[in-house]
Design a protein around this motif. Sequence first.
Motif, short mmCIF file in Angstrom:
data_model
loop_
_atom_site.label_atom_id
_atom_site.label_comp_id
_atom_site.label_asym_id
_atom_site.label_seq_id
_atom_site.Cartn_x
_atom_site.Cartn_y
_atom_site.Cartn_z
N VAL A 161 37.46 27.77 39.93
CA VAL A 161 37.80 28.89 39.05
C VAL A 161 36.63 29.22 38.13
O VAL A 161 36.06 28.32 37.50
CB VAL A 161 39.07 28.59 38.23
N GLY A 162 36.26 30.50 38.11
CA GLY A 162 35.15 30.95 37.29
C GLY A 162 33.85 31.05 38.04
O GLY A 162 32.91 31.73 37.58
N LYS A 163 33.76 30.37 39.18
CA LYS A 163 32.56 30.51 40.01
C LYS A 163 32.58 31.86 40.70
O LYS A 163 33.62 32.50 40.84
CB LYS A 163 32.47 29.38 41.02
N ARG A 164 31.39 32.26 41.17
CA ARG A 164 31.31 33.60 41.74
C ARG A 164 30.65 33.60 43.12
O ARG A 164 29.59 33.01 43.30
CB ARG A 164 30.51 34.52 40.79
N PHE A 165 31.33 34.26 44.07
CA PHE A 165 30.75 34.50 45.38
C PHE A 165 29.71 35.62 45.27
O PHE A 165 29.92 36.62 44.57
CB PHE A 165 31.83 34.95 46.37
N GLU A 166 28.62 35.44 45.93
CA GLU A 166 27.57 36.48 45.98
C GLU A 166 27.64 37.21 47.31
O GLU A 166 28.09 36.68 48.30
CB GLU A 166 26.19 35.83 45.81
N GLY A 169 28.10 33.89 49.69
CA GLY A 169 27.32 32.81 49.09
C GLY A 169 28.05 32.20 47.91
O GLY A 169 28.55 32.92 47.04
N LEU A 170 28.12 30.87 47.86
CA LEU A 170 28.77 30.17 46.75
C LEU A 170 28.01 28.88 46.49
O LEU A 170 27.81 28.08 47.42
CB LEU A 170 30.23 29.89 47.07
N GLY A 172 45.97 29.18 47.85
CA GLY A 172 44.68 29.58 48.37
C GLY A 172 43.69 29.80 47.25
O GLY A 172 43.91 29.38 46.10
N ILE A 173 42.59 30.45 47.57
CA ILE A 173 41.54 30.73 46.60
C ILE A 173 41.50 32.25 46.39
O ILE A 173 41.19 33.00 47.32
CB ILE A 173 40.18 30.22 47.10
N ASP A 174 41.84 32.70 45.18
CA ASP A 174 41.91 34.12 44.88
C ASP A 174 40.61 34.60 44.26
O ASP A 174 40.12 34.02 43.28
CB ASP A 174 43.07 34.40 43.91
N VAL A 175 40.06 35.67 44.85
CA VAL A 175 38.76 36.18 44.43
C VAL A 175 38.91 37.64 44.00
O VAL A 175 39.55 38.44 44.70
CB VAL A 175 37.73 36.07 45.58
N ALA A 176 38.33 37.98 42.86
CA ALA A 176 38.34 39.37 42.39
C ALA A 176 37.47 40.23 43.31
O ALA A 176 36.43 39.79 43.79
CB ALA A 176 37.83 39.44 40.96
N THR A 177 37.93 41.45 43.54
CA THR A 177 37.17 42.40 44.36
C THR A 177 37.05 43.72 43.61
O THR A 177 37.48 43.84 42.46
CB THR A 177 37.88 42.64 45.71
N ASP A 216 34.57 40.08 37.24
CA ASP A 216 33.63 40.78 38.10
C ASP A 216 33.94 40.49 39.56
O ASP A 216 34.39 39.39 39.91
CB ASP A 216 32.20 40.34 37.80
N PRO A 217 33.68 41.47 40.46
CA PRO A 217 33.91 41.23 41.88
C PRO A 217 33.17 39.99 42.37
O PRO A 217 32.01 39.76 42.04
CB PRO A 217 33.34 42.49 42.54
N GLY A 218 33.88 39.17 43.15
CA GLY A 218 33.33 37.93 43.67
C GLY A 218 33.72 36.71 42.86
O GLY A 218 33.49 35.57 43.30
N THR A 219 34.32 36.91 41.70
CA THR A 219 34.69 35.78 40.83
C THR A 219 35.99 35.14 41.29
O THR A 219 36.98 35.84 41.56
CB THR A 219 34.84 36.24 39.38
N VAL A 220 36.00 33.82 41.37
CA VAL A 220 37.22 33.08 41.71
C VAL A 220 38.12 33.06 40.47
O VAL A 220 37.74 32.54 39.41
CB VAL A 220 36.91 31.65 42.17
N VAL A 221 39.32 33.64 40.59
CA VAL A 221 40.22 33.73 39.45
C VAL A 221 41.37 32.73 39.54
O VAL A 221 42.05 32.48 38.56
CB VAL A 221 40.77 35.17 39.31
N ALA A 222 41.58 32.15 40.72
CA ALA A 222 42.62 31.13 40.88
C ALA A 222 42.31 30.33 42.12
O ALA A 222 41.75 30.83 43.09
CB ALA A 222 44.00 31.77 40.99
N ALA A 223 42.68 29.04 42.09
CA ALA A 223 42.50 28.16 43.25
C ALA A 223 43.59 27.11 43.19
O ALA A 223 43.57 26.23 42.33
CB ALA A 223 41.11 27.53 43.23
N ASP A 224 44.56 27.23 44.10
CA ASP A 224 45.70 26.31 44.08
C ASP A 224 46.26 26.16 45.48
O ASP A 224 45.59 26.49 46.47
CB ASP A 224 46.76 26.80 43.10
N ALA A 225 47.49 25.72 45.58
CA ALA A 225 48.10 25.48 46.89
C ALA A 225 48.25 26.75 47.71
O ALA A 225 48.37 26.69 48.94
CB ALA A 225 49.47 24.81 46.70
#
Length: 308
Positions: free
Chosen positions: A303-308, A236-237, A268-273, A257-266
């Motif tokens: 960046v900074g948004k969080r997947f649920e 969920g986003l 891909g989109i990197d998410v903390a786990t 925190d897990p699920g947080t987008v830490v980078a988004a660039d060419a």
Amino acid sequence: MRILFAGTPGFALPSLDAVADSGHELVGVMTQPDRPAGRGRHLQASPIKQRALELGMPVLQPETLRARHGEDEIRALRPDLAVVAAYGLLLPGWMLSLPAQGCINVHASLLPRWRGAAPIARAILAGDSLTGITLMRMARGLDTGDILAQEATAIGPGETAGELHDRLAGLGGGMLPAMLDALARGEVAGRVQDEAAATHARRLDKAEAALDWRQSAVSLSRAVRAFNPWPVAHGGLDGERVRVWRAEAIGGAAEADPGTVVAADAAGIDVATGNGQLRITELQWPGRRRLPAAEVARGRPLVGKRFE
């Protein structure tokens, strides 16, 4: 030999073609009844039924094989052997003993590992490096019969369940011709499965596809691959369920925190786990087409948004 074939989805097509092209006589095809499909929920024939009709074969579609449903039609074909590939119904005792040469099954794992309905996805989820095809003589019980032949293949590091499915389908079809000839000559001796090594590949459930970002990036990347093409991993986003079609684990701890987008660039989109980062490379918002993550990153502040 007079051969009856039983199968339903696309996985079984190479095996049906192998039987049809062999020097043996394909006398009929069993498949699941037509099911509603698509947005209109119109009845749709299985891939195996469609191919059987192209071959001009009699098609049998019993709703069940219990209480000897369909027995008269099956007996009328006088099969010497039944070849089964992803048929979808357990064969009862009367069916197993009907052909003089018995029934053989094309199974997508190296039995006794991953008996059951979803061996391809379960192998990927478990992180197996090898899988393969087993040709087995069918017996009462779920994938418990004697092993007649096996061929192993490596699971690619980024291979999805759909991609592996297609490779294994072709592998199974390729193994059948020699097996049919050997059976006709009476030259096949099976070996008993090691019950202590057996594992169960239970059917996939849609609920499993919800990504738990507290898991490790490695586990999440396996889930993305295992649930592609169905039921598709998701998270969920911004209040929407986003499907994750492709992703890979990358090194480095994320101070988030897990699920947080830490980078988004060419890239891909990197998410903390829970351990490491998951780089999403292809995803899909509801009602929209699949997109490369790099394209999404250019058009959305993530960046900074969080997947649920």
